[in-house]
Every structure is written in C-alpha cells, then in structure tokens.
Design a protein around this motif. Structure first.
Motif, mmCIF file in Angstrom:
data_model
loop_
_atom_site.group_PDB
_atom_site.id
_atom_site.type_symbol
_atom_site.label_atom_id
_atom_site.label_comp_id
_atom_site.label_asym_id
_atom_site.label_seq_id
_atom_site.Cartn_x
_atom_site.Cartn_y
_atom_site.Cartn_z
ATOM 1 N N LEU A 87 -0.352 -20.372 32.635
ATOM 2 C CA LEU A 87 -0.440 -18.989 32.147
ATOM 3 C C LEU A 87 0.569 -18.095 32.854
ATOM 4 O O LEU A 87 1.203 -17.226 32.229
ATOM 5 C CB LEU A 87 -1.855 -18.464 32.363
ATOM 6 N N SER B 29 -0.714 -12.956 28.060
ATOM 7 C CA SER B 29 -0.837 -14.056 29.024
ATOM 8 C C SER B 29 -1.388 -13.560 30.348
ATOM 9 O O SER B 29 -2.218 -14.233 30.986
ATOM 10 C CB SER B 29 0.528 -14.724 29.236
ATOM 11 N N ARG C 130 2.956 -23.217 27.914
ATOM 12 C CA ARG C 130 2.008 -23.208 26.802
ATOM 13 C C ARG C 130 1.459 -24.619 26.541
ATOM 14 O O ARG C 130 0.280 -24.785 26.199
ATOM 15 C CB ARG C 130 2.676 -22.656 25.544
#
Length: 293
Positions: A217, A236, A201
C-alpha cells in the motif's frame, strides 16, 4: 537285479535332494546378498555418508530391480540425494518413484520430497553460513516448491507431511510477496514509477494476509504521488492508515510522511541552496519487515 534297482533309486533320490539343496542355497544366497546390500546402504545413511548411500542404493536397485527391497531403496534414494544437496537428482528420483508406483502407500512422501528439494534448492553452501536475503534472489525455485506442496495437499490432505507443507507454503508466500516489494524498490531507483505501482498493487491483490501488504500500500501511495495521481495516492494512504496506522511511512496524523509527499518534494536546505546539485532526495524505499514480520 533287484539290488541294482534299489541302488539306482537311491542314487536318483540323492541327486534330487542335492539339486533341491543347491536350489535352496542359491535362493538363500540371493536373498542374503540383497539384504546385505540394503543393510550396507542403511549404515551409510545412519552415518550420514550420503554419497556412498546413493551409490549403494543405486547398485542395489540395479542388481535386484524386482527384489523385496527395491521399492524401499527407491524411496530412500530420494532422501539420500536430498541430504547430499543433490536437489535436482532428488526431484528426478521422486518423479520416477511416482511414475512407477502411483498407488504406493508412501507415494505422498515422494511428493513432499519434491517440494522440499525445490524449497532447499535456493540455499547454497554460503547461504547456510553467511547472512543473505533470499527475498532478493531468483524466486523460480520458491514458486516451484509452492506448487509441489500445493499438489501434495490437494492429493493427500491427510498426509503426515501436510502440516509441514502448509507451514512452508506460508513462509514461501511471505517470501514471494516480499520479493515483489524489493522489485518495486528497484523500480523506484530507476524512476519507473508505474512499474513500482503495479508491483505494489499485485502484492495487495494476490498476497493478502501477508506482512508485505502494508508496504504494498505504501508503494502504491508513493508511486501515485510521483506520477501526479494524487486522488489515487490518497485512496492508498487512507487504506494504509486504516489497516496499518503504525506504518513508518505515516506520521501521527495518519498522513503520508515521505520525502515525496502530497505536499511536494521535501528538500534539504543544501539541495535548495545548490539549486538541486547537492544532497538530492533519495529514491523512496520500503522495507518494514522488522515492524510487520
């Protein structure tokens, strides 16, 4: 009596001329000595004998601290230290020049060399001849170099060194982002899935427009799956499929194709037959630089 006065006047005039001539020769000798030392340092620099160049420039400055070559010698000393792979000494010399001559027309060069010295500090003699992945090494010097180049661009945006500094900052940013992915892969091996998610992240949020975002990701998707947070994992995956549809972690349908997928752990028949004793699934690892860098 008159003749004695004439003789005395001539002697006085001669003595004054002699003193004046001696002073001029003394001044010429001082200039010649300084110039000779400077030219000698230039010969060392041109022949790439940087150790002797450092000594020569230091000696020149110590003997003629207020001479006409003093400031130039201080600038060239930065380069000599850098070229001799004395990166810390180069930074110290640059800091000293900036402190002594903050308004010098070439002070931007000192800022640039500070960044370049930190940029090169990670490269040891073996790294220059043997293949090495610098994204798996300590990044403190890379962060320092990035900060120094940023300072140069902030203070002197029109500097002739600005373009090179920008290019190096781009490379450093990619390096730092890739380093975060390597750390996430390490956390996967250790079973620290939340820590891996946080690294992924961080890349997505702070290193946008770098090739490592795609792997960031994928790291988030994999980490959330292993944590049992399937909704976050699917979010995601959707972002990954939308922006990087050819990422190796996705199949032709845009689904996350991993040993640890939303459908559960994909185990080999050997692992199933041995009740998990043999051929266990490998921890997930993400490094798709060939496709995205």
């Amino acid at each position: 009596m008159k003749s004695l006065k004439i003789i005395a006047s001539l002697l006085l005039a001669a003595s004054l001329v002699a003193c004046s001539s001696n002073d001029e020769m003394s001044d010429l000798g001082a200039d010649a000595g300084e110039q000779q030392m400077y030219m000698e340092s230039q010969r060392y620099l041109n022949s790439r004998n940087f150790d002797l160049a450092v000594r020569s420039l230091q000696l020149l400055e110590s003997r003629y601290p207020f001479g006409k070559y003093a400031e130039q010698a201080q600038l060239e000393l930065i380069y000599a230290h850098y070229s001799a792979y004395e990166h810390e000494a180069a930074v110290e010399a640059a800091d000293r020049f900036i402190r002594l001559h903050p308004q010098h027309p070439n002070v931007d060069y000192a800022y640039y060399m500070k960044g370049l010295s930190a940029y090169s500090a990670n490269q040891n003699i073996f790294a220059r001849f043997l293949p090495t992945d610098i994204t798996k090494r300590d990044t403190s010097q890379a962060k320092e170099a990035f900060a120094e180049f940023a300072q140069l661009l902030s203070r002197y945006p029109n500097s002739p060194y600005a373009a090179d500094a920008k290019a190096r900052m781009l490379q450093l940013r990619n390096l730092l982002a890739r380093h975060e992915i390597n750390v996430a892969n390490y956390y996967f091996r250790r079973g620290a899935y939340l820590a891996a998610v946080n690294r992924g992240r961080f890349v997505v949020e702070h290193f946008q427009r770098t090739p490592a975002v795609a792997d960031g990701l994928a790291v988030m998707a994999q980490g959330y799956i292993l944590l049992g947070m399937n909704d976050l994992a699917q979010d995601s995956i959707d972002v990954l499929a939308l922006n990087y549809p050819d990422h190796p972690s996705l199949n032709d349908k845009g689904e996350f194709d991993s040993v640890y997928s939303l459908d559960g752990i994909q185990r080999s028949w050997i692992n199933k037959a041995s009740f998990g004793l043999f051929d266990p699934p490998e921890p997930p690892q993400f490094d798709n630089r060939l496709a995205y860098e």
